[in-house]
Enzyme design. Structure first.
Site, PDB file in Angstrom:
ATOM      1  N   HIS A   1      50.303  43.820  31.375  1.00 45.48           N
ATOM      2  CA  HIS A   1      48.836  43.369  32.210  1.00 45.48           C
ATOM      3  C   HIS A   1      48.490  44.466  32.774  1.00 45.48           C
ATOM      4  CE1 HIS A   1      46.332  40.532  34.441  1.00 45.48           C
ATOM      5  NE2 HIS A   1      46.405  41.525  35.539  1.00 45.48           N
ATOM      6  N   GLU A   2      49.339  45.136  33.528  1.00 44.53           N
ATOM      7  CA  GLU A   2      48.697  46.428  34.445  1.00 44.53           C
ATOM      8  C   GLU A   2      48.343  47.410  33.575  1.00 44.53           C
ATOM      9  OE1 GLU A   2      48.267  46.357  37.292  1.00 44.53           O
ATOM     10  OE2 GLU A   2      49.222  44.193  37.515  1.00 44.53           O
TER      11      GLU A   2
ATOM     12  N   HIS B   1      39.800  41.601  34.386  1.00 40.47           N
ATOM     13  CA  HIS B   1      40.302  40.227  34.118  1.00 40.47           C
ATOM     14  C   HIS B   1      39.502  39.517  32.816  1.00 40.47           C
ATOM     15  CE1 HIS B   1      43.105  40.203  37.945  1.00 40.47           C
ATOM     16  NE2 HIS B   1      43.647  40.656  36.754  1.00 40.47           N
TER      17      HIS B   1
ATOM     18  N   HIS C   1      45.018  47.376  32.608  1.00 37.87           N
ATOM     19  CA  HIS C   1      44.078  47.728  33.973  1.00 37.87           C
ATOM     20  C   HIS C   1      43.946  49.338  33.861  1.00 37.87           C
ATOM     21  CE1 HIS C   1      43.286  43.687  35.699  1.00 37.87           C
ATOM     22  NE2 HIS C   1      44.418  43.806  36.342  1.00 37.87           N
TER      23      HIS C   1
HETATM   24  N1  TQI Z   1      48.116  42.117  40.808  1.00 32.63           N
HETATM   25  C1  TQI Z   1      46.709  41.794  40.627  1.00 32.63           C
HETATM   26  C2  TQI Z   1      46.424  42.236  39.120  1.00 32.63           C
HETATM   27  O1  TQI Z   1      47.027  42.909  38.449  1.00 32.63           O
HETATM   28  C3  TQI Z   1      45.867  42.996  41.307  1.00 32.63           C
HETATM   29  C4  TQI Z   1      44.613  42.687  41.455  1.00 32.63           C
HETATM   30  C5  TQI Z   1      43.935  41.585  41.921  1.00 32.63           C
HETATM   31  C6  TQI Z   1      43.469  43.204  40.481  1.00 32.63           C
HETATM   32  N2  TQI Z   1      42.680  41.633  41.647  1.00 32.63           N
HETATM   33  C7  TQI Z   1      42.329  42.383  40.734  1.00 32.63           C
HETATM   34  C8  TQI Z   1      43.694  44.267  39.623  1.00 32.63           C
HETATM   35  C9  TQI Z   1      41.100  42.835  40.201  1.00 32.63           C
HETATM   36  C10 TQI Z   1      42.337  44.766  38.972  1.00 32.63           C
HETATM   37  C11 TQI Z   1      41.290  43.951  39.193  1.00 32.63           C
HETATM   38  O2  TQI Z   1      45.657  41.368  38.673  1.00 32.63           O
HETATM   39  S1  TQI Z   1      49.031  40.541  40.594  1.00 32.63           S
HETATM   40  C12 TQI Z   1      49.411  39.137  37.066  1.00 32.63           C
HETATM   41  C13 TQI Z   1      49.156  37.835  36.406  1.00 32.63           C
HETATM   42  C14 TQI Z   1      49.481  40.428  39.177  1.00 32.63           C
HETATM   43  C15 TQI Z   1      49.144  39.254  38.393  1.00 32.63           C
HETATM   44  O3  TQI Z   1      50.047  41.126  41.226  1.00 32.63           O
HETATM   45  O4  TQI Z   1      48.308  39.485  41.275  1.00 32.63           O
HETATM   46  C16 TQI Z   1      50.279  39.934  36.388  1.00 32.63           C
HETATM   47  C17 TQI Z   1      49.973  41.392  38.207  1.00 32.63           C
HETATM   48  F1  TQI Z   1      48.360  37.813  35.417  1.00 32.63           F
HETATM   49  F2  TQI Z   1      50.308  37.265  35.909  1.00 32.63           F
HETATM   50  F3  TQI Z   1      48.958  36.655  37.309  1.00 32.63           F
HETATM   51  C18 TQI Z   1      50.471  41.228  37.011  1.00 32.63           C
HETATM   52 CL1  TQI Z   1      50.665  39.779  34.616  1.00 32.63          CL
HETATM   53 ZN    ZN Z   2      45.031  41.839  36.952  1.00 30.94          ZN
END
Ligand code: TQI
Ligand code: ZN
Ligand code: ZN
Length: 169
Positions: free
Chosen positions: A126-127, A136, A130
């Site tokens: 996922h990261e 998203h 980004h």
């Molecule tokens: N971290 C968020 C994410 O990576 C950080 C974030 C929030 C973000 N809003 C954003 C990044 C908008 C970019 C754009 O989405 S998290 C998941 C999932 C997160 C969440 O720690 O909440 C994953 C990290 F999708 F599972 F909820 C990885 Cl896979």
């Molecule tokens: Zn994300």
């Protein structure tokens, strides 16, 4: 449907072979590093880009580190669960993971007795999305969907992820 960051930032055409490095202070096991290698490979099979590990943290395009709480970038981590990781849009390459999570590096996460276990490869895939410029997605099966059910492994790119990243590269 997939989205991009505002202004659709992406790695320039001159940067198709990216390097990544692990923050030396973390002393990751070979097994943990191999999880990131697998996660990068999932994206490199669908776009004309390669990702290779370098030992030089200073020259790497993508810098990966595990940190706890306030780690100096104004976006502190929050302990177990909540925010798991964050990565920034191109060409930042900043890829931070919350050192307080109960990361599952190998094996079946659904077998874990730890209720707050988080699958490292799922978060890494996922990261990296980004890091490549994807925001998203509204498609629930997509890697870039903003939430994941607890104790779940989701590592396969969906067609929506592939369509999005192939539009960028
Ligand atoms: N971290 C968020 C994410 O990576 C950080 C974030 C929030 C973000 N809003 C954003 C990044 C908008 C970019 C754009 O989405 S998290 C998941 C999932 C997160 C969440 O720690 O909440 C994953 C990290 F999708 F599972 F909820 C990885 Cl896979
Ligand atoms: Zn994300
Ligand atoms: Zn950070």
């Amino acid at each position: 449907h997939y989205t991009f960051f505002p202004g659709s930032p992406r790695w320039p055409d001159s940067k198709r072979d990216l390097t990544y490095a692990f923050w030396p202070g973390n002393n990751l096991t070979t097994e943990a590093k191999s999880v990131f290698t697998r996660a990068f490979d999932r994206w490199s099979t669908v776009i004309p880009m390669t990702f290779a590990e370098t030992d030089s943290f200073t020259i790497a395009d993508i810098r990966i580190g595990f940190f706890s709480g306030d780690h100096g970038d104004g976006e502190p981590f929050d302990g177990v669960l909540g925010t798991l990781a964050h990565a920034f849009s191109p060409p930042s390459g900043r890829f931070h993971l919350d050192g307080d999570e109960n990361w599952v590096v190998s094996g079946d996460i659904s077998d874990s007795s730890i209720i707050s276990a988080v699958d490292l490869e799922s978060v890494a895939v996922h990261e990296i999305g980004h890091l490549l410029g994807l925001g998203h997605s509204s498609v629930e099966d997509a890697i870039m969907y903003p939430t994941i059910p607890s104790r779940t492994r989701k590592v396969e790119l969906a067609q929506d992820d592939i369509d999005g990243v192939q539009q960028l590269y």
